[in-house]
Write an enzyme that holds these catalytic residues in place. Sequence first.
Site, PDB file in Angstrom:
ATOM      1  N   GLN A 195      72.772  42.439  38.331  1.00 27.41           N
ATOM      2  CA  GLN A 195      72.601  42.088  36.923  1.00 27.41           C
ATOM      3  C   GLN A 195      73.527  40.942  36.549  1.00 27.41           C
ATOM      4  O   GLN A 195      73.124  39.960  35.936  1.00 27.41           O
ATOM      5  CB  GLN A 195      72.899  43.314  36.044  1.00 27.41           C
ATOM      6  CG  GLN A 195      72.558  43.103  34.588  1.00 27.41           C
ATOM      7  CD  GLN A 195      71.086  42.861  34.408  1.00 27.41           C
ATOM      8  OE1 GLN A 195      70.251  43.551  34.974  1.00 27.41           O
ATOM      9  NE2 GLN A 195      70.741  41.853  33.643  1.00 27.41           N
ATOM     10  N   HIS A 229      72.900  37.078  37.225  1.00 30.60           N
ATOM     11  CA  HIS A 229      71.887  36.337  36.466  1.00 30.60           C
ATOM     12  C   HIS A 229      72.507  35.278  35.561  1.00 30.60           C
ATOM     13  O   HIS A 229      71.991  34.176  35.429  1.00 30.60           O
ATOM     14  CB  HIS A 229      71.094  37.292  35.555  1.00 30.60           C
ATOM     15  CG  HIS A 229      69.838  37.774  36.190  1.00 30.60           C
ATOM     16  ND1 HIS A 229      68.816  36.941  36.540  1.00 30.60           N
ATOM     17  CD2 HIS A 229      69.416  39.026  36.522  1.00 30.60           C
ATOM     18  CE1 HIS A 229      67.830  37.641  37.069  1.00 30.60           C
ATOM     19  NE2 HIS A 229      68.165  38.908  37.077  1.00 30.60           N
ATOM     20  N   HIS A 268      37.811  45.325  -7.014  1.00 30.81           N
ATOM     21  CA  HIS A 268      37.834  46.304  -5.919  1.00 30.81           C
ATOM     22  C   HIS A 268      37.042  47.549  -6.314  1.00 30.81           C
ATOM     23  O   HIS A 268      36.158  47.997  -5.592  1.00 30.81           O
ATOM     24  CB  HIS A 268      39.276  46.730  -5.600  1.00 30.81           C
ATOM     25  CG  HIS A 268      40.036  45.755  -4.774  1.00 30.81           C
ATOM     26  ND1 HIS A 268      40.327  44.478  -5.192  1.00 30.81           N
ATOM     27  CD2 HIS A 268      40.586  45.862  -3.524  1.00 30.81           C
ATOM     28  CE1 HIS A 268      41.018  43.862  -4.242  1.00 30.81           C
ATOM     29  NE2 HIS A 268      41.190  44.672  -3.227  1.00 30.81           N
ATOM     30  N   ASP A 322      62.183  44.060  39.521  1.00 26.95           N
ATOM     31  CA  ASP A 322      62.113  42.616  39.302  1.00 26.95           C
ATOM     32  C   ASP A 322      60.987  41.982  40.105  1.00 26.95           C
ATOM     33  O   ASP A 322      60.433  40.959  39.701  1.00 26.95           O
ATOM     34  CB  ASP A 322      63.424  41.943  39.749  1.00 26.95           C
ATOM     35  CG  ASP A 322      64.516  42.102  38.719  1.00 26.95           C
ATOM     36  OD1 ASP A 322      64.190  42.398  37.554  1.00 26.95           O
ATOM     37  OD2 ASP A 322      65.698  41.931  39.077  1.00 26.95           O
ATOM     38  N   GLU A 350      68.052  47.272  28.711  1.00 23.91           N
ATOM     39  CA  GLU A 350      66.839  46.715  29.307  1.00 23.91           C
ATOM     40  C   GLU A 350      66.492  47.482  30.590  1.00 23.91           C
ATOM     41  O   GLU A 350      65.356  47.893  30.787  1.00 23.91           O
ATOM     42  CB  GLU A 350      67.119  45.234  29.624  1.00 23.91           C
ATOM     43  CG  GLU A 350      65.950  44.487  30.182  1.00 23.91           C
ATOM     44  CD  GLU A 350      66.346  43.090  30.646  1.00 23.91           C
ATOM     45  OE1 GLU A 350      67.561  42.809  30.742  1.00 23.91           O
ATOM     46  OE2 GLU A 350      65.435  42.295  30.912  1.00 23.91           O
ATOM     47  N   HIS A 351      67.489  47.671  31.443  1.00 22.32           N
ATOM     48  CA  HIS A 351      67.303  48.407  32.704  1.00 22.32           C
ATOM     49  C   HIS A 351      68.240  49.605  32.729  1.00 22.32           C
ATOM     50  O   HIS A 351      69.438  49.443  32.502  1.00 22.32           O
ATOM     51  CB  HIS A 351      67.661  47.533  33.910  1.00 22.32           C
ATOM     52  CG  HIS A 351      67.005  46.184  33.903  1.00 22.32           C
ATOM     53  ND1 HIS A 351      67.689  45.027  33.634  1.00 22.32           N
ATOM     54  CD2 HIS A 351      65.719  45.831  34.133  1.00 22.32           C
ATOM     55  CE1 HIS A 351      66.859  44.001  33.706  1.00 22.32           C
ATOM     56  NE2 HIS A 351      65.651  44.448  34.003  1.00 22.32           N
TER      57      HIS A 351
END
Lengths: 435, 435
Positions: A259, A262, A420, A361, A327-328
């Site tokens: 992680q 990145h 209406h 991934d 996220e993960h």
Amino acid sequence: MPFRLDAAAADFRESFEQLLHMKRETAEDVDQIVRDIIADVIARGDEALIDYSRRFDRIELTPETLRITREEIEAATAACSNEQIAALELARDRIVFFHEKQRPSDLRFTDEAGVELGWRWTAVESAGLYVPGGTASYPSSVLMNAIPAKVAGVERLVMVAPAPDGKLSPLVLAAAHIAGVDEIYRVGGAQAVAALAYGTETIKPVAKIVGPGNAFVAAAKRRVFGQCGIDMIAGPSEVLILADKTARADWIAIDLLAQAEHDTAAQSILITDDPRLADAVEAAVAARLETLPRRAIAEKSWSELGAIILVEKLENAVPLADRIAAEHLEIMAVNAEELAAGVRNAGAVFIGAFTPEAIGDYVGGSNHVLPTARSARFSSGLNVLDFMKRTSLLKCSPESLRVIGPAAVVLGKSERLDAHALSVAMRLGSGLGQG
Amino acid sequence: MPFRLDAAAADFRESFEQLLHMKRETAEDVDQIVRDIIADVIARGDEALIDYSRRFDRIELTPETLRITREEIEAATAACSNEQIAALELARDRIVFFHEKQRPSDLRFTDEAGVELGWRWTAVESAGLYVPGGTASYPSSVLMNAIPAKVAGVERLVMVAPAPDGKLSPLVLAAAHIAGVDEIYRVGGAQAVAALAYGTETIKPVAKIVGPGNAFVAAAKRRVFGQCGIDMIAGPSEVLILADKTARADWIAIDLLAQAEHDTAAQSILITDDPRLADAVEAAVAARLETLPRRAIAEKSWSELGAIILVEKLENAVPLADRIAAEHLEIMAVNAEELAAGVRNAGAVFIGAFTPEAIGDYVGGSNHVLPTARSARFSSGLNVLDFMKRTSLLKCSPESLRVIGPAAVVLGKSERLDAHALSVAMRLGSGLGQG
């Protein structure tokens, strides 16, 4: 050194809140520049794209060379190794298989009142996929963004990617080909987003734009939202690992670093109930960093944003995981399934020691475009529905209108929307009465 | 006078494009003001809410009176007529019934490689519903925004609504009660959106904010997006009617006006293959306008933005309808079903002469929060999925990792993400090799 938090400490609550609200990215203020670029592309079309490409990418284009030719794509594919092509194809097949299960069903039914109701799903007619240039140009991201669109049934899938100094990654072009992208243009930045949204002489506009990008691309996507659809705005990525004493420190360490490598704004967090594992992981990360090619990035991320949180029992990590909304989320523990079932907020959960996040991934089949920066509290990973929309269907007969119409007349009158109310009352053969 | 277009005319293509791109709303530039209001609410919490309510709504609040009490809600409900309550309850039951069919399914499966995959849907923990004040304060909108959240399983549903001069619509409060809203606060504008996103001493933050509002509310929603989720940004509303000679001009006229009476920026368009119907509708609209209470609004909308388009055959209207991508599409023609099946871009389709759009506004059961301003090209009406999110699940065994892992190693190395590749390779009992 990463943060060390102990759930038994008196100040834990405060430290945890600080961890949650740590600023990981400073948004560049590029909105003004992006506004001007978009206006310029609207006004001058291809000419503007060519000018910006000269200025930002140092490449001399013409309307004819904006689009990447079939020959170029074939040459790029030929430049990749057989092993690489086979890996991309395996990934493609697995992503297709997973995403095909996301195709939604249409529905049509008649209710008790005799009203026919339902909905119909349709794909967006066209979609644009932004692919960043340089080191963030990942073939796997091309697959992950393109395949859900194709599975949804998008007929025209357009890719844009900057070609700094004329260069484009052969693997990215090969991935686009393997994923079934229909058109590819060598243009990037806010100008490419503007072209996708508004069209130029050469690039026809699309209904939806997806894909990650830098601050200019993100600002441009925000600005064109409404003119066309956009996916989420990608933020810095994160992993949270829950582990008990059965987990291996070296595997946890490499996953935390996968992680961290990145981006310096990426965040890696371990929660464990085993103090010895916590120490062993910290040592293993330090050791592994020594030999990691992307050490500079990973070390900065881990030392400035990384964290190890000690809890008394691993069950206590579940509410913390929901707050972090990672996220993960990896879970390596004897009761991994049970813990996974208890978590509410996570982009994707990787269950058990043999499911490193990197599997997701590349080749797991599920999408790797996942909600970042705590947005798993309210959003999902990229999926087939992102390229589809649902149209409601309603059909009343004279009889069923008689059953439900009078209530509509009451509500229309209550809201002082007389036309209406009248539109229903006239079909019931009545006026609005004295009410 | 509305625009009159004839598909047989030489300049039709050009006129139609002009109609599509007509500017219907001038966005007020309130972003700077909204930014300051949000920062102030973050800094001062309740105190800021109280100050802004004094300034904008001329109401003196305290932290204790921000929240509307159960007694006030009961009194409001008692102030409504039995007929109104019954109509709201009928609408509620029908909306619940329709939306329950939208609940998604979880999935878990094992693929050929032996990898366990799937996903789990969960509701957002909390949601905020913005309800405008004044004339745009519609009880039907409360039902339409609140019910999908409750059907999704949102545990804490918070409503905010401004109380200008202390006034709140009893019907709106009754609708909130009937829909199951959990907390109601008498605060509006950008400050209410900021409170929902960031929380104050009295209002706890929510994960997602929905509901329509003015330019300040829309700008605030755009700004807090990321901190929490938001629904679409509502634009001006529109109806498109396809009608053949079997349709009644007076019913078409009232339906066009039911759209036009909402807002001067609303747009009503008729496409027909019958020149006599076109003339009859224009006359019927003019006649009906004479007696319509909201004449001023409806007349401005119809004369400045309304359009009647003549086509040779009604089938030719289908591609035009896809370009217009109307929020509401009514079809009154012998082959209404067939035409409906051919249209791709529409928020909701109202099939046949006995299905006026107002049915969908109130009691049809489908949602009346629909994509406006041509956004049906890429988005859907509000639905249960807007209050849920999907978490992907992945689980490899040592054996299945051996099947798919090597391809992940290849791709990780190709992307120069060594820790990614290593995280898989280590579990396969190998290094990265010489590759």
